[in-house]
Design a protein around this motif. Structure first.
Motif, PDB file in Angstrom:
ATOM      1  N   ALA A  10      13.639   2.661  -4.159  1.00 58.14           N
ATOM      2  CA  ALA A  10      13.255   1.584  -5.057  1.00 58.14           C
ATOM      3  C   ALA A  10      11.857   1.084  -4.754  1.00 58.14           C
ATOM      4  N   GLY A  11      11.438   1.264  -3.496  1.00 58.08           N
ATOM      5  CA  GLY A  11      10.089   0.833  -3.174  1.00 58.08           C
ATOM      6  C   GLY A  11       9.955  -0.680  -3.181  1.00 58.08           C
ATOM      7  N   PHE A  12       8.780  -1.122  -3.442  1.00 59.98           N
ATOM      8  CA  PHE A  12       8.422  -2.512  -3.292  1.00 59.98           C
ATOM      9  C   PHE A  12       8.579  -3.190  -4.644  1.00 59.98           C
ATOM     10  N   HIS A  13       9.690  -3.862  -4.835  1.00 60.53           N
ATOM     11  CA  HIS A  13       9.927  -4.483  -6.131  1.00 60.53           C
ATOM     12  C   HIS A  13       9.161  -5.773  -6.262  1.00 60.53           C
ATOM     13  N   ILE A  14       8.458  -5.889  -7.318  1.00 58.70           N
ATOM     14  CA  ILE A  14       7.727  -7.119  -7.582  1.00 58.70           C
ATOM     15  C   ILE A  14       8.602  -8.021  -8.426  1.00 58.70           C
ATOM     16  N   THR A  15       8.720  -9.246  -8.004  1.00 64.14           N
ATOM     17  CA  THR A  15       9.468 -10.178  -8.853  1.00 64.14           C
ATOM     18  C   THR A  15       8.577 -10.580 -10.010  1.00 64.14           C
ATOM     19  N   THR A  16       9.180 -11.196 -11.006  1.00 65.08           N
ATOM     20  CA  THR A  16       8.339 -11.602 -12.132  1.00 65.08           C
ATOM     21  C   THR A  16       7.659 -12.928 -11.858  1.00 65.08           C
ATOM     22  N   LEU A  17       7.941 -13.520 -10.708  1.00 66.72           N
ATOM     23  CA  LEU A  17       7.235 -14.748 -10.364  1.00 66.72           C
ATOM     24  C   LEU A  17       5.769 -14.423 -10.137  1.00 66.72           C
ATOM     25  N   LEU A  19       2.225 -14.348  -8.333  1.00 66.08           N
ATOM     26  CA  LEU A  19       1.996 -14.214  -6.895  1.00 66.08           C
ATOM     27  C   LEU A  19       1.737 -15.544  -6.203  1.00 66.08           C
ATOM     28  N   ASN A 254      -1.490 -10.974  -0.530  1.00 64.61           N
ATOM     29  CA  ASN A 254      -0.092 -10.605  -0.593  1.00 64.61           C
ATOM     30  C   ASN A 254       0.769 -11.708   0.036  1.00 64.61           C
ATOM     31  N   ILE A 261       7.336  -4.788   5.290  1.00 66.31           N
ATOM     32  CA  ILE A 261       7.273  -4.126   3.991  1.00 66.31           C
ATOM     33  C   ILE A 261       7.300  -2.630   4.246  1.00 66.31           C
ATOM     34  N   CYS A 264       4.436   0.288   3.496  1.00 60.12           N
ATOM     35  CA  CYS A 264       3.142  -0.290   3.156  1.00 60.12           C
ATOM     36  C   CYS A 264       2.910  -1.465   4.089  1.00 60.12           C
TER      37      CYS A 264
ATOM     38  N   ARG B 170      -0.640   4.408   4.374  1.00 58.89           N
ATOM     39  CA  ARG B 170       0.526   3.532   4.443  1.00 58.89           C
ATOM     40  C   ARG B 170       0.303   2.298   5.311  1.00 58.89           C
ATOM     41  N   LEU B 213      -2.619  -2.357   4.515  1.00 62.82           N
ATOM     42  CA  LEU B 213      -2.481  -1.888   3.155  1.00 62.82           C
ATOM     43  C   LEU B 213      -1.764  -2.883   2.250  1.00 62.82           C
ATOM     44  N   ALA B 214      -0.971  -3.764   2.833  1.00 60.19           N
ATOM     45  CA  ALA B 214      -0.178  -4.668   1.999  1.00 60.19           C
ATOM     46  C   ALA B 214      -1.026  -5.528   1.071  1.00 60.19           C
ATOM     47  N   ASN B 215      -2.304  -5.641   1.367  1.00 59.96           N
ATOM     48  CA  ASN B 215      -3.136  -6.415   0.458  1.00 59.96           C
ATOM     49  C   ASN B 215      -3.669  -5.594  -0.715  1.00 59.96           C
ATOM     50  N   THR B 218      -3.386  -6.599  -4.657  1.00 59.52           N
ATOM     51  CA  THR B 218      -3.558  -8.039  -4.780  1.00 59.52           C
ATOM     52  C   THR B 218      -5.044  -8.283  -4.990  1.00 59.52           C
ATOM     53  N   LYS B 332       4.709   4.026  -2.194  1.00 62.99           N
ATOM     54  CA  LYS B 332       5.388   2.759  -2.421  1.00 62.99           C
ATOM     55  C   LYS B 332       4.523   1.713  -3.103  1.00 62.99           C
ATOM     56  N   ASN B 335       4.395   1.980  -6.856  1.00 63.86           N
ATOM     57  CA  ASN B 335       5.681   2.013  -7.538  1.00 63.86           C
ATOM     58  C   ASN B 335       6.032   0.586  -7.916  1.00 63.86           C
ATOM     59  N   ALA B 340       3.213  -7.894 -12.735  1.00 64.02           N
ATOM     60  CA  ALA B 340       3.022  -9.218 -13.333  1.00 64.02           C
ATOM     61  C   ALA B 340       1.559  -9.620 -13.436  1.00 64.02           C
TER      62      ALA B 340
END
Lengths: 484, 488
Positions: A10-17, A19, A254, A261, A264, B170, B213-215, B218, B332, B335, B340
């Motif tokens: 599923a990976g990193f699901h982004i909520t619709t909220l 950021l 982020n 996470i 990532c 990653r 990488l997490a940034n 964004t 990831k 994906n 949003a």
């Protein structure tokens, strides 16, 4: 939906909220909430007292640090690059002002320039990474919104607390570091947190300050024991300040930067083992880490590990003098050091002051030869003395299994194997200045006065001492910065 | 007073460099313009043009406005151009920062293999620096071109030190790691630092390198490139001031090795007929502003759409589509089933696939807020799934994307893309590269400046004074400063 094929990761699901708002149950958001919600009332007397000692010591080492070459370079660079919006003071240079982030940078460099600044457990140099940013920021704010001394003290403690908590995310952090230099990792986020607190950023902005800071964190250990090492603290405090300022401008990062996470990396990028834990939002009571775990202050400007071998060396030196009537190196066949394994502080023949401050061998021999180790021990002429070199030639190093590379558990042992066949030994489990045997108030003041006297007159020195001692009662904390 | 320039010392350093770090310093110091091959010149000029264009376009983004606002709190006598702006200037460091952010603000800049965004970390720093030399010293186009290539080369070589780097990252974002080093090397070259200073520039830069990488995806991601440019420049400047770091920074595991789990540094080839990496491996230039991996998806989806539209309807028959399956590598951070924000949308296989299916092609406009949130797109996103075939490796050299649309009547239309147009295996034609630049610069610069930049970059090695580039970038036209347009 038809799902004949299995859904792969599923990976990193982004909520619709958007950021802007981090979901409440993440580690990152718990940190942001803590930074935002903690109040001066949460500071216990112990925490207040300890943190004020840290502030005083940090200023002192910064002042003496303003006499170093690396400081010269940093200052010259900053002055050549920029001139305007120069509102923030520089340690030991009363006529000079720089822009806030560069003042923070320069003062941070000063603080760590001689490796004379405080050390915590788990290992980092916490104060140098946050105090310069706070001082610079306090001068930046308009006069009708200046934070008072209590706000300042609180922001300082927020910066400490965040650093400490972050280090508890990884068992790696408990030992002397090997890969990334901790002040450049947790220090940057600590500075961002402290500044965010001082600037009264919103919870969301505190969150983003941490995220932005993470992208500015991390310096490899290889630059320790070089002239570039002080930049790690300079940059931690400066870039953390930048991160908070950018967050204040609306920059977003982020919101899960501290969380795990998979696939990532966020802050976990700096560790191979990482288990983040949320901070509880302070209700009536918050236990700061500083309450349970005090800091170590250094008695001389060298890596903390050196302090054990120096105390052990001084002790065996006394035995030797009693034995032989005076310190007679020719009677010594071998000097045996029992130390933990740590490559970057194991240097048989250091050739620069930076290397000498990171050498078990050098510090042991200097202590044996001179009966003390101080500022002067690391000058060029002192490092290259013939008698010292001769002693260094006799040193042999051992790494007993029970001597762990950990500032809470390590010990130092110095044994003199004499030509006569006799063996004299000195051992130190806890040096004076370690958190288990803290410096007395008099010793701390003596250190401060000695450091500050290199660049400031006596009245100013005493004024700073008084100001820090009464920090909670100061109505305008920028006065502290102005007094430097 | 500006930066002090030192005359290159004539005394030779010892010829044997026993460390990788020393070897790098020697090469950075020793490379000269004669060693640039035609192919390298041609490719790097294309990169420069593209980078300027995406940077100009990027100045219109929100992230860029914020960093410019922030950077304005610093100002001084010494100043450099902010691309697209005549109204204010910034000190070189912050000009490098802001322009670097602009370049990466939309993820529209070039990508290399092994993976990084090489030009954005180097060009803004060099251009800013070129404006900060004392008046008498002119920097020629050839100086700029050489320094640029040194910066690119160093990045590429560093990426080869770790097998990890071959795949899409990653842990650390590569521009923040090697980009900082490349910027330091390029600036060291332009400043004509001696070998020791080059070594120290690299050492100091290492202490600024690295961002998690997490940034990515964004608003902070563009700052990785901005900071790489800025910090590399700072490292070179500090080295020029005499600051010293670890002379074996590239050799040690606790040096550059800190950023990788496997790290095997190697010395560079000898300077004699130097084999540039750019000669062997070109960059990919993007056709629309999104993560490179989405470019395969876009081409495949556009092709599927064409097949679907053979019934000659004007709109995609949305309700006839039952589901969309994307066969992509496992990455990831790209994906995202339901992005949003524009940053997330640029890092979403699903978004780009659906967008391309709806519109036929991708453009800058595809990521505008109203398009990101339109109902038709959201509906299609709900029907989209990802699959990760085991043979689809997450490497920009070998990945593929397959888009399949299954219709309600049970039939399936699909297409696979192995090499998108713009990839190094299928480089953009000259006209298309120029078209991209013109389209990007259109709303920011006057026509003469646009033309001036294209001409200047195409003839860069003959340009006597590269400050003409900065003049155009600030929005002035050739007529304002005719004497600067002299070619050798």
């Amino acid at each position: 939906m038809n799902s004949a094929q299995p859904q792969h990761t599923a990976g990193f699901h982004i909520t619709t909220l958007p950021l802007l708002c981090a979901p409440e149950d993440t580690v990152t958001s718990s940190f942001a909430s803590f930074i935002r919600a903690v109040r001066p009332e949460h500071l216990s007397p112990t925490v207040r007292q300890r943190s004020k000692r840290m502030i005083l010591d940090s200023i002192g080492v910064g002042l003496v640090g303003s006499t170093t070459r690396v400081f010269d370079i940093a200052l010259r660079y900053c002055r050549e690059m920029y001139s305007s919006v120069a509102v923030s003071s520089v340690y030991g240079k009363p006529g000079v002002k720089l822009s806030p982030t560069l003042a923070a940078f320069t003062n941070g460099v000063a603080t760590h320039s001689m490796d004379f600044d405080d050390t915590w457990h788990p290992a980092t140099h916490p104060s140098g990474a946050i105090l310069p940013a706070l001082l610079a920021a306090s001068q930046m704010l308009p006069s009708n919104t200046k934070p008072n001394g209590l706000d300042f003290l609180l922001a300082f403690n927020v910066g400490l607390e965040v650093q400490g908590r972050l280090m508890h995310f990884s068992t790696e952090a408990h030992d002397i570091p090997k890969r990334f230099h901790p002040p450049s990792v947790v220090g940057t986020l600590g500075s961002a947190a402290a500044t965010a607190k001082l600037l009264s950023l919103s919870s969301a902005q505190c969150c983003h300050a941490l995220g932005i800071a993470a992208s500015l964190a991390g310096a490899p250990m290889a630059n320790a024991a070089t002239q570039a090492k002080p930049l790690h603290v300079g940059n931690a405090t400066r870039l953390g300040l930048e991160a908070a300022l950018l967050a204040g401008q609306g920059m977003e990062a982020n919101p899960l930067i501290l969380d795990d996470i998979p696939g990532c990396s966020g802050f976990s990028a700096f560790y191979s083992v990482y288990q983040p834990k949320p901070l509880s939002v302070p209700g009536e009571h918050h236990e700061f880490l500083l309450e349970k775990q005090d800091i170590a202050f250094k008695r001389f400007p060298a890596h903390l590990g050196m302090h054990w071998v120096v105390d052990a060396a001084l002790s065996v030196r006394n035995l030797f003098i009693n034995y032989a009537g005076s310190f007679s190196p020719s009677l010594i066949r071998t000097i045996m050091l029992k130390i933990p394994v740590s490559k970057y502080i194991n240097r048989p023949f250091p050739s620069s002051e930076h290397q000498a401050r990171h050498s078990f061998q050098f510090n042991a021999c200097a202590a044996l030869l001179d009966g003390e180790v101080g500022l002067g021990s690391f000058s060029e002429s002192s490092i290259h003395r013939q008698e010292l070199r001769e002693l260094l030639d006799k040193v042999v190093v051992e790494h007993p299994e029970d001597n762990v590379a950990n500032f809470d558990k390590m010990y130092g042992e110095v044994a003199l194997l004499l030509h006569s066949g006799d063996i004299l030994t000195g051992k130190c489990d806890t040096f004076y200045g370690h958190w288990r045997k803290p410096l007395s108030k008099e010793s701390l003041l003596k250190k401060f006065r000695s450091n500050a006297s290199h660049v400031l007159p006596e009245e100013k020195i005493e004024a700073i001492i008084t100001m820090v001692d009464n920090l909670e009662n100061l109505s305008d904390s920028s006065q502290l910065a102005c007094s430097l | 007073m500006g930066l002090q320039l030192r005359v290159n010392s004539v005394g030779a350093m010892s010829s044997m460099c026993k460390t990788v770090t020393g070897n790098f310093a020697k090469v950075i110091h020793g490379l000269n313009a004669n060693q640039l091959t035609d192919q390298v010149i041609q490719r790097s000029k294309r990169m420069i043009l593209d980078t300027l264009g995406v940077g100009l376009l990027g100045t219109s983004t929100e992230v860029c406005h914020k960093v410019a606002q922030y950077s304005k709190i610093y100002s001084s006598d010494l100043s450099s151009t902010i691309w697209g702006h005549l109204d204010f200037r910034l000190p070189p460091l912050y000009a490098a920062f802001v322009n670097g952010v602009a370049v990466h603000s939309m993820d529209f800049d070039d990508t290399w293999h092994p993976a990084t965004h090489p030009s954005g970390a180097v060009l803004p720093a060099l251009i800013a620096l070129s404006e900060a030399f004392p008046q008498k010293k002119k920097i020629s186009g050839l100086d700029l071109l050489l320094a640029f290539n040194v910066g690119i080369e160093v990045q590429g070589r560093l990426l080869h030190f770790s097998r990890e780097a071959r795949n899409i990252p990653r842990r650390f974002h590569p521009p923040a790691v090697v980009g900082t080093m490349g910027s330091a090397a390029a600036c060291a070259k332009l400043l004509a630092l001696d070998q020791l200073e080059c070594k120290n520039a690299l050492a100091i830069a290492a202490s600024y390198a690295g961002a998690p990488l997490a940034n990515a995806a964004t608003q902070i991601k563009p700052l990785h490139v901005g900071n790489a440019a800025k910090h590399g420049l700072e490292a070179a400047c500090l080295a020029l001031q005499g600051l010293q770091g670890n002379k074996q920074i590239l050799d040690m595991e606790s040096g550059m090795g800190a950023f990788y789990t496997d790290y095997n540094p190697e010395t560079l080839p000898t300077l004699q007929s130097y084999p540039w990496l750019l000669d062997q491996q070109d960059v990919a230039i993007k056709r629309f502003p999104a993560h490179l991996a989405t470019h395969w998806v876009a081409d495949a989806a556009s092709s599927v759409r064409r097949k679907l539209m053979e019934g000659s309807e004007s709109l995609l028959p949305l309700d006839k589509i039952e589901k969309v399956i994307l066969k992509v590598p496992e990455v990831k951070y790209v994906n995202r089933p339901s992005p949003a924000s524009e940053h997330e949308a640029r890092h979403s296989f699903q978004f780009v696939a659906c967008s391309a299916l709806l519109d036929g092609s991708m453009s800058v406009q595809s990521f505008a807020s109203e398009n990101v949130h339109r109902p038709a797109l959201r509906e299609l996103l709900c029907k989209t799934q990802l699959e990760h075939p085991p043979d689809n490796t997450p490497s920009f050299d070998s990945l593929y994307c397959e888009v399949s649309a299954t219709l309600r009547d049970g039939s399936t239309i699909s297409d696979r893309c192995t090499t998108f147009y713009g990839h190094w295996r299928k480089p953009l034609k000259k006209e298309d590269l120029e078209k991209k630049f013109q389209s990007n610069a259109l709303s920011i610069l006057p026509a003469e400046a646009i033309k001036g930049i294209i001409e200047t970059v195409y003839n860069l090695e003959k340009v006597e004074d590269c400050s003409v580039l900065s003049t155009f970038l600030s929005g002035q036209s050739a007529r304002v400063l005719p004497e600067k347009l002299r070619f050798l």
